[in-house]
Design a protein around this motif. Sequence first.
Motif, PDB file in Angstrom:
ATOM      1  N   TYR A   1      -5.813  -1.566  -7.376  1.00 43.65           N
ATOM      2  CA  TYR A   1      -6.208  -0.672  -6.291  1.00 43.65           C
ATOM      3  C   TYR A   1      -7.362   0.228  -6.735  1.00 43.65           C
ATOM      4  O   TYR A   1      -7.437   0.613  -7.901  1.00 43.65           O
ATOM      5  CB  TYR A   1      -5.039   0.247  -5.911  1.00 43.65           C
TER       6      TYR A   1
ATOM      7  N   GLY B   1       0.232  12.167  -0.107  1.00 45.08           N
ATOM      8  CA  GLY B   1       0.042  13.495   0.435  1.00 45.08           C
ATOM      9  C   GLY B   1      -1.118  14.188  -0.260  1.00 45.08           C
ATOM     10  O   GLY B   1      -1.716  13.645  -1.197  1.00 45.08           O
ATOM     11  N   GLU B   2      -1.420  15.403   0.220  1.00 46.27           N
ATOM     12  CA  GLU B   2      -2.591  16.130  -0.304  1.00 46.27           C
ATOM     13  C   GLU B   2      -2.365  16.710  -1.691  1.00 46.27           C
ATOM     14  O   GLU B   2      -3.318  17.094  -2.373  1.00 46.27           O
ATOM     15  CB  GLU B   2      -2.975  17.276   0.641  1.00 46.27           C
TER      16      GLU B   2
ATOM     17  N   GLY C   1      -8.874  -1.053   2.426  1.00 49.23           N
ATOM     18  CA  GLY C   1      -7.922   0.031   2.541  1.00 49.23           C
ATOM     19  C   GLY C   1      -8.290   0.962   3.676  1.00 49.23           C
ATOM     20  O   GLY C   1      -8.844   0.552   4.693  1.00 49.23           O
ATOM     21  N   GLU C   2      -8.028   2.233   3.447  1.00 46.46           N
ATOM     22  CA  GLU C   2      -8.216   3.262   4.479  1.00 46.46           C
ATOM     23  C   GLU C   2      -9.688   3.654   4.662  1.00 46.46           C
ATOM     24  O   GLU C   2     -10.138   3.932   5.777  1.00 46.46           O
ATOM     25  CB  GLU C   2      -7.400   4.489   4.067  1.00 46.46           C
TER      26      GLU C   2
ATOM     27  N   LEU D   1      -7.048   5.211  -0.201  1.00 44.14           N
ATOM     28  CA  LEU D   1      -7.244   3.842  -0.651  1.00 44.14           C
ATOM     29  C   LEU D   1      -8.556   3.276  -0.125  1.00 44.14           C
ATOM     30  O   LEU D   1      -8.814   3.288   1.088  1.00 44.14           O
ATOM     31  CB  LEU D   1      -6.066   2.984  -0.183  1.00 44.14           C
TER      32      LEU D   1
ATOM     33  N   TYR E   1      -8.925   3.989  -5.453  1.00 46.57           N
ATOM     34  CA  TYR E   1      -8.762   5.172  -4.620  1.00 46.57           C
ATOM     35  C   TYR E   1      -9.917   6.126  -4.897  1.00 46.57           C
ATOM     36  O   TYR E   1     -10.534   6.090  -5.951  1.00 46.57           O
ATOM     37  CB  TYR E   1      -7.467   5.924  -4.985  1.00 46.57           C
TER      38      TYR E   1
ATOM     39  N   GLN F   1     -10.476  10.481  -4.684  1.00 45.97           N
ATOM     40  CA  GLN F   1      -9.806  11.753  -4.472  1.00 45.97           C
ATOM     41  C   GLN F   1     -10.844  12.835  -4.267  1.00 45.97           C
ATOM     42  O   GLN F   1     -11.729  13.030  -5.113  1.00 45.97           O
ATOM     43  CB  GLN F   1      -8.908  12.145  -5.645  1.00 45.97           C
TER      44      GLN F   1
ATOM     45  N   PHE G   1     -10.197   6.639  -8.768  1.00 42.56           N
ATOM     46  CA  PHE G   1      -9.073   6.203  -9.599  1.00 42.56           C
ATOM     47  C   PHE G   1      -8.749   4.744  -9.313  1.00 42.56           C
ATOM     48  O   PHE G   1      -8.733   4.308  -8.162  1.00 42.56           O
ATOM     49  CB  PHE G   1      -7.827   7.044  -9.315  1.00 42.56           C
TER      50      PHE G   1
ATOM     51  N   ARG H   1       0.814  -1.216   0.000  1.00 46.08           N
ATOM     52  CA  ARG H   1       0.000   0.000   0.000  1.00 46.08           C
ATOM     53  C   ARG H   1       0.842   1.258   0.000  1.00 46.08           C
ATOM     54  O   ARG H   1       1.909   1.314   0.611  1.00 46.08           O
ATOM     55  CB  ARG H   1      -0.895   0.010   1.239  1.00 46.08           C
TER      56      ARG H   1
ATOM     57  N   GLY I   1      -8.703  18.996  -1.970  1.00 41.28           N
ATOM     58  CA  GLY I   1      -7.806  19.286  -0.854  1.00 41.28           C
ATOM     59  C   GLY I   1      -7.257  18.071  -0.137  1.00 41.28           C
ATOM     60  O   GLY I   1      -6.572  18.207   0.879  1.00 41.28           O
ATOM     61  N   MET I   2      -7.544  16.905  -0.679  1.00 40.45           N
ATOM     62  CA  MET I   2      -7.064  15.686  -0.047  1.00 40.45           C
ATOM     63  C   MET I   2      -6.302  14.863  -1.064  1.00 40.45           C
ATOM     64  O   MET I   2      -6.535  14.953  -2.260  1.00 40.45           O
ATOM     65  CB  MET I   2      -8.239  14.880   0.511  1.00 40.45           C
ATOM     66  N   GLY I   3      -5.423  14.059  -0.566  1.00 35.13           N
ATOM     67  CA  GLY I   3      -4.722  13.147  -1.451  1.00 35.13           C
ATOM     68  C   GLY I   3      -5.611  11.991  -1.837  1.00 35.13           C
ATOM     69  O   GLY I   3      -6.794  11.952  -1.496  1.00 35.13           O
ATOM     70  N   LEU I   4      -5.048  11.050  -2.552  1.00 31.37           N
ATOM     71  CA  LEU I   4      -5.786   9.844  -2.908  1.00 31.37           C
ATOM     72  C   LEU I   4      -5.882   8.947  -1.677  1.00 31.37           C
ATOM     73  O   LEU I   4      -4.881   8.691  -1.010  1.00 31.37           O
ATOM     74  CB  LEU I   4      -5.071   9.094  -4.035  1.00 31.37           C
TER      75      LEU I   4
END
Lengths: 111, 113
Positions: free
Chosen positions: B33, A102-103, B58-59, B45, B35, B37, B90, A98, B40-43
């Motif tokens: 995977y 980051g943003e 995942g998260e 999971l 994801y 998005q 994604f 995994r 203002g945030m990353g990808l």
Amino acid sequence: DQQVKQNSPSLSVQEGRISILNCDYTNSMFDYFLWYKKYPAEGPTFLISISSIKDKNEDGRFTVFLNKSAKHLSLHIVPSQPGDSAVYFCAIRTSGSRLTFGEGTQLTVNP
Amino acid sequence: NAGVTQTPKFRVLKTGQSMTLLCAQDMNHEYMYWYRQDPGMGLRLIHYSVGEGTTAKGEVPDGYNVSRLKKQNFLLGLESAAPSQTSVYFCASRRRGSNQPQHFGDGTRLSIL
């Protein structure tokens, strides 16, 4: 608890100058670090990576630096070009297969 | 050379409807995977798979299910869509091996009204 953080949402530089994008992480056990670039309406594309056994990796105009003691990763682009304008994400392997992202930082290179 | 293909590219759903997002890769990659998005945030999971017939959380897995019946396909399902699932999704895949990068599709923009 955010494991990977890019503190600058945006960066603007002049064409020909250096762009420096930064990324901080929390866990000194992380061992593989990547940068991705993303254009609007497209998926992220892999740019460059570095493993924890190195402190620098270079690929043409792109260089990634790893400072393990500071838990800090940076991407240098020299010279910057207008086509480099995109969102840049750092990504870190946080467990097994995994990645944690980051943003993102929006880079704008002005002609 | 298609790489990772996501279907559909755009979709609008009503709250409570269900749908399936399809990801297909032609690179014979073992790992896949999903994801999401958000601004203002990353990808983040959602779910992932390390091989045909296997999936893992995942998260942010709540509200989603996945299946990997064939090596080249990874499906993401929303059983009962909620406005909080409005996002860009994604899909990515990568070869087995410790330092292999993930390759991404161009995303599915999903709006839940």
